[in-house]
Design an enzyme around this catalytic site. Structure first.
Site, PDB file in Angstrom:
ATOM      1  CB  THR A  37      -0.806   0.191   1.129  1.00  0.00           C
ATOM      2  OG1 THR A  37      -1.731  -1.075   1.156  1.00  0.00           O
ATOM      3  CG2 THR A  37      -1.802   1.274   1.480  1.00  0.00           C
ATOM      4  CD  GLN A 114      -3.025  -7.823  -0.874  1.00  0.00           C
ATOM      5  OE1 GLN A 114      -3.105  -6.540  -0.880  1.00  0.00           O
ATOM      6  NE2 GLN A 114      -2.576  -8.758  -0.108  1.00  0.00           N
ATOM      7  CG  HIS A 191      -4.865  -8.707   1.826  1.00  0.00           C
ATOM      8  ND1 HIS A 191      -4.175  -9.305   3.020  1.00  0.00           N
ATOM      9  CD2 HIS A 191      -4.512  -7.637   2.184  1.00  0.00           C
ATOM     10  CE1 HIS A 191      -3.710  -8.684   3.650  1.00  0.00           C
ATOM     11  NE2 HIS A 191      -3.649  -7.315   3.160  1.00  0.00           N
ATOM     12  CG  ASN A 194      -0.852  -8.266   6.436  1.00  0.00           C
ATOM     13  OD1 ASN A 194      -0.269  -9.393   7.053  1.00  0.00           O
ATOM     14  ND2 ASN A 194      -0.454  -7.624   5.299  1.00  0.00           N
ATOM     15  CE1 TYR A 196      -4.306  -5.048   5.819  1.00  0.00           C
ATOM     16  CE2 TYR A 196      -6.102  -3.414   6.603  1.00  0.00           C
ATOM     17  CZ  TYR A 196      -4.768  -3.929   6.311  1.00  0.00           C
ATOM     18  OH  TYR A 196      -3.922  -3.061   6.402  1.00  0.00           O
ATOM     19  NE  ARG A 243       1.629 -11.068   1.671  1.00  0.00           N
ATOM     20  CZ  ARG A 243       2.350  -9.977   1.936  1.00  0.00           C
ATOM     21  NH1 ARG A 243       1.407  -8.854   2.296  1.00  0.00           N
ATOM     22  NH2 ARG A 243       3.646  -9.917   2.017  1.00  0.00           N
ATOM     23  NE  ARG A 348      10.155  -3.844   5.769  1.00  0.00           N
ATOM     24  CZ  ARG A 348      10.181  -4.192   6.858  1.00  0.00           C
ATOM     25  NH1 ARG A 348       9.827  -3.198   8.014  1.00  0.00           N
ATOM     26  NH2 ARG A 348      10.335  -5.627   7.011  1.00  0.00           N
ATOM     27  CE1 TYR A 375       2.844   2.643   5.984  1.00  0.00           C
ATOM     28  CE2 TYR A 375       2.309   1.985   3.760  1.00  0.00           C
ATOM     29  CZ  TYR A 375       2.735   1.748   5.007  1.00  0.00           C
ATOM     30  OH  TYR A 375       3.165   0.476   5.267  1.00  0.00           O
TER      31      TYR A 375
HETATM   32  C1  LIG Z   1      -2.759  -4.028   1.372  1.00  0.00           C
HETATM   33  O1  LIG Z   1      -2.658  -5.019   2.336  1.00  0.00           O
HETATM   34  C2  LIG Z   1      -2.020  -4.670   3.377  1.00  0.00           C
HETATM   35  O2  LIG Z   1      -1.628  -5.493   4.303  1.00  0.00           O
HETATM   36  C3  LIG Z   1      -1.570  -3.048   3.862  1.00  0.00           C
HETATM   37  C4  LIG Z   1      -1.264  -2.909   5.058  1.00  0.00           C
HETATM   38  C5  LIG Z   1      -0.781  -3.851   5.913  1.00  0.00           C
HETATM   39  N1  LIG Z   1      -0.378  -4.624   6.778  1.00  0.00           N
HETATM   40  C6  LIG Z   1      -0.710  -1.563   5.558  1.00  0.00           C
HETATM   41  C7  LIG Z   1       0.049  -1.317   6.337  1.00  0.00           C
HETATM   42  C8  LIG Z   1       0.361   0.152   6.756  1.00  0.00           C
HETATM   43  C9  LIG Z   1      -0.365   1.280   6.085  1.00  0.00           C
HETATM   44  C10 LIG Z   1      -1.315   0.744   5.438  1.00  0.00           C
HETATM   45  C11 LIG Z   1      -1.675  -0.670   4.872  1.00  0.00           C
END
Ligand SMILES: COC(=O)/C=C(\C#N)c1ccccc1
Length: 397
Positions: A37, A114, A191, A194, A196, A243, A348, A375
Protein backbone atom coordinates in the site's frame (compact mmCIF):
# COMPACT_ATOMS: atom_id res chain seq x y z
CA UNK A 1 22.26 6.50 0.30
CA UNK A 2 23.04 2.78 0.29
CA UNK A 3 22.36 0.37 3.12
CA UNK A 4 25.81 -0.33 4.55
CA UNK A 5 24.61 -2.65 7.32
CA UNK A 6 23.95 -5.86 5.47
CA UNK A 7 26.52 -7.24 3.05
CA UNK A 8 24.81 -7.93 -0.31
CA UNK A 9 25.28 -11.42 -1.75
CA UNK A 10 24.95 -12.22 -5.47
CA UNK A 11 22.05 -14.64 -5.90
CA UNK A 12 22.47 -15.22 -9.63
CA UNK A 13 23.55 -18.84 -9.18
CA UNK A 14 20.57 -19.75 -6.98
CA UNK A 15 17.09 -20.85 -8.03
CA UNK A 16 16.04 -17.20 -7.70
CA UNK A 17 16.93 -16.87 -11.37
CA UNK A 18 15.38 -20.10 -12.57
CA UNK A 19 12.05 -19.88 -14.44
CA UNK A 20 8.93 -21.15 -12.66
CA UNK A 21 5.37 -21.68 -13.86
CA UNK A 22 2.92 -19.61 -11.80
CA UNK A 23 -0.64 -20.10 -12.98
CA UNK A 24 -0.66 -19.36 -16.70
CA UNK A 25 2.58 -17.39 -16.50
CA UNK A 26 6.21 -18.45 -16.43
CA UNK A 27 8.35 -16.10 -14.36
CA UNK A 28 12.01 -15.77 -15.42
CA UNK A 29 13.13 -14.79 -11.93
CA UNK A 30 11.53 -15.67 -8.61
CA UNK A 31 11.65 -12.16 -7.13
CA UNK A 32 8.12 -10.89 -6.42
CA UNK A 33 6.93 -7.35 -5.79
CA UNK A 34 4.53 -8.06 -2.89
CA UNK A 35 1.38 -6.01 -2.21
CA UNK A 36 2.55 -2.62 -0.90
CA UNK A 37 0.00 0.00 0.00
CA UNK A 38 1.38 3.42 -0.93
CA UNK A 39 -1.64 5.72 -0.35
CA UNK A 40 -1.17 7.73 -3.56
CA UNK A 41 -4.63 7.12 -5.08
CA UNK A 42 -6.79 10.16 -5.82
CA UNK A 43 -9.64 11.02 -3.44
CA UNK A 44 -12.54 11.16 -4.13
CA UNK A 45 -12.73 8.22 -6.47
CA UNK A 46 -10.00 5.91 -5.13
CA UNK A 47 -8.36 6.16 -8.58
CA UNK A 48 -4.75 5.03 -9.05
CA UNK A 49 -2.60 8.17 -9.24
CA UNK A 50 -2.71 9.40 -12.86
CA UNK A 51 0.67 11.17 -12.58
CA UNK A 52 2.89 8.66 -10.82
CA UNK A 53 1.48 5.13 -10.46
CA UNK A 54 2.14 4.07 -14.06
CA UNK A 55 5.79 5.12 -13.65
CA UNK A 56 6.04 3.35 -10.27
CA UNK A 57 4.93 -0.03 -11.69
CA UNK A 58 6.83 0.52 -14.97
CA UNK A 59 10.08 1.01 -13.05
CA UNK A 60 9.54 -2.18 -11.01
CA UNK A 61 8.55 -4.40 -13.93
CA UNK A 62 11.47 -3.53 -16.26
CA UNK A 63 13.23 -6.85 -15.71
CA UNK A 64 11.37 -9.23 -18.10
CA UNK A 65 9.57 -12.13 -16.45
CA UNK A 66 9.09 -10.54 -13.02
CA UNK A 67 5.89 -11.14 -11.00
CA UNK A 68 4.25 -8.09 -9.46
CA UNK A 69 1.38 -8.15 -7.01
CA UNK A 70 -0.26 -4.74 -6.84
CA UNK A 71 -0.95 -2.76 -3.70
CA UNK A 72 -4.24 -3.72 -2.07
CA UNK A 73 -7.19 -2.84 -4.30
CA UNK A 74 -10.82 -2.50 -3.13
CA UNK A 75 -13.36 -4.55 -5.15
CA UNK A 76 -16.21 -2.24 -4.04
CA UNK A 77 -16.80 1.01 -2.13
CA UNK A 78 -17.92 -0.76 1.03
CA UNK A 79 -14.79 -2.94 0.92
CA UNK A 80 -12.71 0.20 1.36
CA UNK A 81 -12.40 2.94 3.92
CA UNK A 82 -9.01 4.49 3.14
CA UNK A 83 -9.35 7.63 1.02
CA UNK A 84 -6.01 7.29 -0.82
CA UNK A 85 -6.02 3.56 -1.56
CA UNK A 86 -7.24 2.46 -5.03
CA UNK A 87 -10.27 0.48 -6.09
CA UNK A 88 -11.11 -1.57 -9.14
CA UNK A 89 -14.90 -1.25 -9.14
CA UNK A 90 -15.46 1.85 -11.34
CA UNK A 91 -14.70 2.49 -15.03
CA UNK A 92 -12.52 5.46 -13.98
CA UNK A 93 -10.34 3.18 -11.83
CA UNK A 94 -10.23 0.42 -14.45
CA UNK A 95 -9.05 2.81 -17.17
CA UNK A 96 -5.96 3.61 -15.07
CA UNK A 97 -5.32 -0.02 -14.11
CA UNK A 98 -5.53 -1.12 -17.75
CA UNK A 99 -2.77 1.36 -18.66
CA UNK A 100 -0.64 0.06 -15.79
CA UNK A 101 -1.22 -3.62 -16.61
CA UNK A 102 -0.48 -2.97 -20.29
CA UNK A 103 2.80 -1.31 -19.37
CA UNK A 104 3.81 -4.23 -17.12
CA UNK A 105 3.07 -6.64 -19.99
CA UNK A 106 5.01 -4.40 -22.41
CA UNK A 107 7.96 -5.03 -20.07
CA UNK A 108 7.17 -8.77 -20.41
CA UNK A 109 6.36 -9.00 -16.71
CA UNK A 110 3.22 -10.17 -14.92
CA UNK A 111 0.67 -8.52 -12.65
CA UNK A 112 -1.71 -9.84 -9.99
CA UNK A 113 -3.93 -7.25 -8.25
CA UNK A 114 -4.47 -7.94 -4.55
CA UNK A 115 -8.20 -7.85 -3.68
CA UNK A 116 -8.51 -6.14 -0.29
CA UNK A 117 -11.51 -5.77 2.02
CA UNK A 118 -10.70 -3.77 5.16
CA UNK A 119 -13.40 -4.70 7.67
CA UNK A 120 -12.67 -3.16 11.07
CA UNK A 121 -9.32 -1.81 9.89
CA UNK A 122 -11.14 0.76 7.79
CA UNK A 123 -11.24 4.38 8.88
CA UNK A 124 -14.68 4.66 10.51
CA UNK A 125 -14.79 8.40 9.85
CA UNK A 126 -14.35 7.81 6.11
CA UNK A 127 -17.10 5.18 6.11
CA UNK A 128 -19.48 7.33 8.19
CA UNK A 129 -18.92 10.26 5.80
CA UNK A 130 -19.84 8.02 2.85
CA UNK A 131 -22.83 6.45 4.59
CA UNK A 132 -21.19 3.02 4.61
CA UNK A 133 -21.22 0.37 7.34
CA UNK A 134 -18.24 -0.30 9.60
CA UNK A 135 -18.06 -4.08 9.15
CA UNK A 136 -16.26 -6.95 10.85
CA UNK A 137 -16.91 -10.54 11.95
CA UNK A 138 -18.71 -9.47 15.13
CA UNK A 139 -20.48 -6.46 16.64
CA UNK A 140 -18.25 -4.11 18.62
CA UNK A 141 -15.20 -6.31 19.09
CA UNK A 142 -12.97 -3.26 18.92
CA UNK A 143 -9.33 -3.29 17.78
CA UNK A 144 -8.33 -0.85 20.49
CA UNK A 145 -9.94 1.55 22.97
CA UNK A 146 -8.94 4.44 20.68
CA UNK A 147 -10.60 2.79 17.67
CA UNK A 148 -13.78 2.34 19.71
CA UNK A 149 -13.80 5.97 20.81
CA UNK A 150 -13.06 7.21 17.28
CA UNK A 151 -15.91 5.16 15.81
CA UNK A 152 -18.39 6.17 18.49
CA UNK A 153 -17.42 9.83 18.03
CA UNK A 154 -18.24 9.34 14.33
CA UNK A 155 -21.54 7.81 15.42
CA UNK A 156 -20.76 4.51 13.73
CA UNK A 157 -20.96 1.13 15.46
CA UNK A 158 -18.90 -1.86 14.36
CA UNK A 159 -21.27 -4.29 12.67
CA UNK A 160 -20.93 -8.10 12.63
CA UNK A 161 -21.97 -8.82 9.06
CA UNK A 162 -24.95 -11.06 8.37
CA UNK A 163 -24.84 -14.15 6.18
CA UNK A 164 -26.45 -12.18 3.35
CA UNK A 165 -23.81 -9.47 3.71
CA UNK A 166 -21.10 -12.17 3.57
CA UNK A 167 -22.65 -13.38 0.32
CA UNK A 168 -22.61 -9.79 -0.98
CA UNK A 169 -18.92 -9.43 -0.15
CA UNK A 170 -18.24 -12.67 -2.02
CA UNK A 171 -19.97 -11.11 -5.03
CA UNK A 172 -17.73 -8.04 -4.60
CA UNK A 173 -14.61 -10.24 -4.66
CA UNK A 174 -15.90 -11.94 -7.82
CA UNK A 175 -16.63 -8.58 -9.46
CA UNK A 176 -13.18 -7.31 -8.48
CA UNK A 177 -11.60 -10.42 -9.98
CA UNK A 178 -13.58 -10.12 -13.21
CA UNK A 179 -12.68 -6.43 -13.49
CA UNK A 180 -9.00 -7.27 -12.89
CA UNK A 181 -8.98 -9.87 -15.65
CA UNK A 182 -10.89 -7.46 -17.91
CA UNK A 183 -8.11 -4.90 -17.34
CA UNK A 184 -5.57 -7.53 -18.41
CA UNK A 185 -4.32 -8.93 -15.10
CA UNK A 186 -2.69 -12.39 -15.08
CA UNK A 187 -4.67 -13.31 -11.97
CA UNK A 188 -5.53 -11.97 -8.51
CA UNK A 189 -4.36 -12.43 -4.92
CA UNK A 190 -6.98 -12.80 -2.20
CA UNK A 191 -5.87 -10.79 0.84
CA UNK A 192 -6.57 -13.03 3.86
CA UNK A 193 -3.72 -11.56 5.96
CA UNK A 194 -2.68 -8.56 8.03
CA UNK A 195 -5.83 -8.13 10.09
CA UNK A 196 -8.29 -7.29 7.29
CA UNK A 197 -11.78 -8.70 6.92
CA UNK A 198 -10.95 -12.35 6.09
CA UNK A 199 -8.30 -12.37 8.83
CA UNK A 200 -10.90 -10.93 11.24
CA UNK A 201 -13.00 -14.03 10.54
CA UNK A 202 -10.06 -16.44 10.85
CA UNK A 203 -8.90 -15.09 14.21
CA UNK A 204 -10.85 -15.89 17.42
CA UNK A 205 -9.70 -12.55 18.88
CA UNK A 206 -12.04 -10.74 16.45
CA UNK A 207 -14.52 -13.48 15.49
CA UNK A 208 -16.98 -14.10 18.34
CA UNK A 209 -19.73 -15.41 16.07
CA UNK A 210 -22.00 -18.27 17.11
CA UNK A 211 -23.24 -19.14 13.60
CA UNK A 212 -21.50 -21.37 11.03
CA UNK A 213 -18.85 -18.69 10.47
CA UNK A 214 -17.56 -18.77 14.05
CA UNK A 215 -16.88 -20.90 17.10
CA UNK A 216 -14.39 -23.37 15.57
CA UNK A 217 -11.34 -23.42 13.29
CA UNK A 218 -13.48 -24.95 10.52
CA UNK A 219 -16.18 -22.29 10.89
CA UNK A 220 -13.75 -19.38 11.14
CA UNK A 221 -12.10 -20.52 7.89
CA UNK A 222 -15.43 -20.85 6.07
CA UNK A 223 -15.64 -17.30 4.66
CA UNK A 224 -12.07 -17.42 3.29
CA UNK A 225 -12.69 -20.78 1.62
CA UNK A 226 -16.01 -19.58 0.17
CA UNK A 227 -14.17 -16.64 -1.39
CA UNK A 228 -11.56 -19.04 -2.82
CA UNK A 229 -14.24 -21.27 -4.34
CA UNK A 230 -16.24 -18.36 -5.78
CA UNK A 231 -13.13 -16.90 -7.45
CA UNK A 232 -11.99 -20.28 -8.79
CA UNK A 233 -15.47 -20.69 -10.32
CA UNK A 234 -15.38 -17.15 -11.73
CA UNK A 235 -11.87 -16.88 -13.23
CA UNK A 236 -10.21 -20.30 -12.81
CA UNK A 237 -7.85 -21.70 -10.15
CA UNK A 238 -4.74 -20.80 -12.18
CA UNK A 239 -5.65 -17.11 -11.81
CA UNK A 240 -6.19 -17.19 -8.06
CA UNK A 241 -3.61 -16.84 -5.29
CA UNK A 242 -4.06 -16.15 -1.60
CA UNK A 243 -2.02 -14.34 1.05
CA UNK A 244 -1.88 -15.64 4.64
CA UNK A 245 0.03 -14.20 7.62
CA UNK A 246 0.02 -16.77 10.45
CA UNK A 247 2.05 -14.57 12.79
CA UNK A 248 0.59 -11.22 11.89
CA UNK A 249 -0.33 -8.77 14.68
CA UNK A 250 -1.28 -5.87 12.38
CA UNK A 251 -4.86 -4.82 12.99
CA UNK A 252 -4.58 -6.21 16.54
CA UNK A 253 -4.70 -9.82 15.46
CA UNK A 254 -3.48 -12.56 17.77
CA UNK A 255 -0.19 -13.27 16.05
CA UNK A 256 1.71 -15.88 18.03
CA UNK A 257 0.51 -15.07 21.51
CA UNK A 258 -2.43 -17.42 20.98
CA UNK A 259 -0.77 -20.72 19.99
CA UNK A 260 -4.09 -22.08 18.67
CA UNK A 261 -4.26 -19.42 15.94
CA UNK A 262 -1.47 -21.14 14.06
CA UNK A 263 -3.66 -24.23 13.54
CA UNK A 264 -6.11 -22.14 11.49
CA UNK A 265 -3.48 -21.71 8.79
CA UNK A 266 -2.62 -25.39 8.72
CA UNK A 267 -6.33 -26.07 8.31
CA UNK A 268 -6.80 -23.55 5.48
CA UNK A 269 -3.68 -24.85 3.69
CA UNK A 270 -4.96 -28.40 4.10
CA UNK A 271 -8.31 -27.46 2.58
CA UNK A 272 -6.51 -25.72 -0.32
CA UNK A 273 -4.36 -28.84 -0.88
CA UNK A 274 -7.45 -31.07 -0.87
CA UNK A 275 -9.00 -28.80 -3.52
CA UNK A 276 -5.73 -29.03 -5.45
CA UNK A 277 -5.77 -32.82 -5.32
CA UNK A 278 -9.33 -32.67 -6.65
CA UNK A 279 -7.98 -30.80 -9.67
CA UNK A 280 -8.29 -27.18 -8.50
CA UNK A 281 -4.77 -26.09 -7.48
CA UNK A 282 -4.45 -22.35 -6.83
CA UNK A 283 -1.65 -20.53 -8.66
CA UNK A 284 0.15 -19.79 -5.37
CA UNK A 285 -0.02 -19.41 -1.62
CA UNK A 286 1.73 -16.27 -0.37
CA UNK A 287 3.03 -16.46 3.21
CA UNK A 288 4.11 -13.49 5.33
CA UNK A 289 7.13 -14.63 7.37
CA UNK A 290 7.35 -14.30 11.19
CA UNK A 291 10.30 -11.92 10.82
CA UNK A 292 7.65 -9.32 10.06
CA UNK A 293 4.65 -9.41 12.38
CA UNK A 294 3.69 -5.80 11.79
CA UNK A 295 4.52 -3.57 8.81
CA UNK A 296 5.01 -0.58 11.08
CA UNK A 297 7.96 -2.23 12.80
CA UNK A 298 11.54 -1.52 11.82
CA UNK A 299 13.64 -4.41 10.56
CA UNK A 300 13.94 -7.10 13.19
CA UNK A 301 11.52 -5.43 15.64
CA UNK A 302 8.48 -7.52 16.44
CA UNK A 303 9.98 -10.57 14.75
CA UNK A 304 8.63 -13.83 16.17
CA UNK A 305 11.59 -16.17 16.61
CA UNK A 306 9.60 -18.93 18.27
CA UNK A 307 8.49 -20.57 15.05
CA UNK A 308 8.74 -20.69 11.27
CA UNK A 309 6.42 -21.17 8.33
CA UNK A 310 8.43 -24.13 6.98
CA UNK A 311 5.46 -26.36 7.88
CA UNK A 312 3.64 -24.85 4.87
CA UNK A 313 5.56 -27.29 2.65
CA UNK A 314 4.32 -30.22 4.71
CA UNK A 315 0.78 -29.40 3.69
CA UNK A 316 0.71 -27.26 0.50
CA UNK A 317 2.49 -28.83 -2.49
CA UNK A 318 2.01 -25.96 -4.90
CA UNK A 319 3.83 -22.68 -5.53
CA UNK A 320 4.76 -20.69 -2.41
CA UNK A 321 5.72 -17.02 -2.15
CA UNK A 322 7.57 -16.14 1.08
CA UNK A 323 7.90 -12.49 2.09
CA UNK A 324 9.40 -10.78 5.11
CA UNK A 325 12.73 -9.08 5.74
CA UNK A 326 14.67 -11.02 3.12
CA UNK A 327 16.60 -8.20 1.44
CA UNK A 328 18.91 -7.79 4.45
CA UNK A 329 19.04 -11.55 5.07
CA UNK A 330 20.42 -13.07 1.83
CA UNK A 331 21.47 -16.14 3.79
CA UNK A 332 17.82 -16.80 4.69
CA UNK A 333 16.80 -16.18 1.08
CA UNK A 334 19.32 -18.82 -0.06
CA UNK A 335 17.94 -21.22 2.54
CA UNK A 336 14.35 -20.64 1.37
CA UNK A 337 15.36 -21.16 -2.26
CA UNK A 338 16.37 -24.73 -1.49
CA UNK A 339 12.64 -25.54 -1.28
CA UNK A 340 11.00 -26.24 -4.67
CA UNK A 341 8.34 -23.97 -6.22
CA UNK A 342 9.39 -21.03 -4.03
CA UNK A 343 9.32 -17.34 -4.95
CA UNK A 344 10.56 -14.58 -2.66
CA UNK A 345 8.71 -11.33 -2.01
CA UNK A 346 10.79 -8.23 -1.24
CA UNK A 347 8.69 -5.34 0.01
CA UNK A 348 10.40 -2.34 1.55
CA UNK A 349 13.57 -2.69 -0.51
CA UNK A 350 11.56 -2.97 -3.75
CA UNK A 351 10.10 0.41 -2.78
CA UNK A 352 13.58 1.97 -2.69
CA UNK A 353 15.22 -0.13 -5.44
CA UNK A 354 13.28 -0.08 -8.72
CA UNK A 355 15.99 -2.36 -10.16
CA UNK A 356 15.98 -4.70 -7.16
CA UNK A 357 16.04 -7.82 -9.35
CA UNK A 358 19.33 -6.77 -10.98
CA UNK A 359 20.80 -5.85 -7.60
CA UNK A 360 19.90 -9.20 -6.03
CA UNK A 361 21.34 -11.00 -9.05
CA UNK A 362 24.65 -9.17 -8.84
CA UNK A 363 24.87 -8.60 -5.08
CA UNK A 364 24.84 -4.80 -5.50
CA UNK A 365 24.31 -2.45 -2.55
CA UNK A 366 20.69 -1.44 -1.90
CA UNK A 367 19.22 2.06 -1.62
CA UNK A 368 17.89 2.71 1.86
CA UNK A 369 14.19 3.46 1.95
CA UNK A 370 12.49 6.50 3.46
CA UNK A 371 9.81 5.12 5.78
CA UNK A 372 7.97 8.42 6.40
CA UNK A 373 7.24 8.49 2.66
CA UNK A 374 5.80 4.96 2.45
CA UNK A 375 2.22 6.23 2.76
CA UNK A 376 2.62 9.94 2.01
CA UNK A 377 1.01 11.63 -1.00
CA UNK A 378 3.79 13.37 -2.95
CA UNK A 379 5.81 11.58 -5.61
CA UNK A 380 8.92 11.89 -3.44
CA UNK A 381 9.80 8.46 -2.08
CA UNK A 382 7.60 6.86 -4.74
CA UNK A 383 9.11 7.19 -8.22
CA UNK A 384 12.34 9.09 -7.47
CA UNK A 385 14.53 6.26 -6.13
CA UNK A 386 17.56 5.82 -8.46
CA UNK A 387 18.66 2.63 -10.18
CA UNK A 388 22.12 1.45 -9.19
CA UNK A 389 23.77 3.14 -12.20
CA UNK A 390 21.91 6.39 -11.52
CA UNK A 391 22.94 6.23 -7.85
CA UNK A 392 26.61 5.75 -8.78
CA UNK A 393 26.38 8.69 -11.21
CA UNK A 394 24.93 10.75 -8.34
CA UNK A 395 28.00 9.85 -6.29
CA UNK A 396 26.34 7.40 -3.90
CA UNK A 397 28.45 4.55 -2.49
C1 LIG B 1 -2.68 -3.96 1.32
O1 LIG B 1 -2.44 -4.90 2.31
C2 LIG B 1 -1.88 -4.60 3.49
O2 LIG B 1 -1.65 -5.52 4.21
C3 LIG B 1 -1.62 -3.21 3.85
C4 LIG B 1 -1.05 -2.91 5.06
C5 LIG B 1 -0.68 -3.87 5.97
N1 LIG B 1 -0.35 -4.61 6.76
C6 LIG B 1 -0.83 -1.54 5.46
C7 LIG B 1 0.09 -1.28 6.43
C8 LIG B 1 0.32 0.02 6.81
C9 LIG B 1 -0.37 1.08 6.23
C10 LIG B 1 -1.30 0.80 5.27
C11 LIG B 1 -1.55 -0.52 4.88
Amino acid sequence: PFNTESKPVALKDTDLFKPLKVGNTTVLNRVVLPPLTRMRAHYPGNVPNRDWTLEYYDQRSKRPGTMLITEGVFPSAKAGGYDNAPGIWTEEQMVEWKKIFDKIHENESFVWPQLWVLGREADPLSLARDGLRYDSASDNVWRTKEAEEEAKKAGIEQHGITKDEIKQYIKDYVQGARNSIKCGADGIEIHAANGYLLNQFLDPVSNKRTDEYGGSIKNRACFTLEVVDALVDAIGEDKVGIRLAPYNTNGDMSGSWDPTVFAHYAYVLGKLEKRAQAGKRLAFVHIFEPRVSNPWDNEGDGAYNGGTTDYVYSIWKGVVIRTGNLAIHPEIAKEFLKQPNTLLGYGRYFISNPDLVDRLEKGLPLNLYDRPRFYAMPDKGYIDYPTYDEAIKMGWG
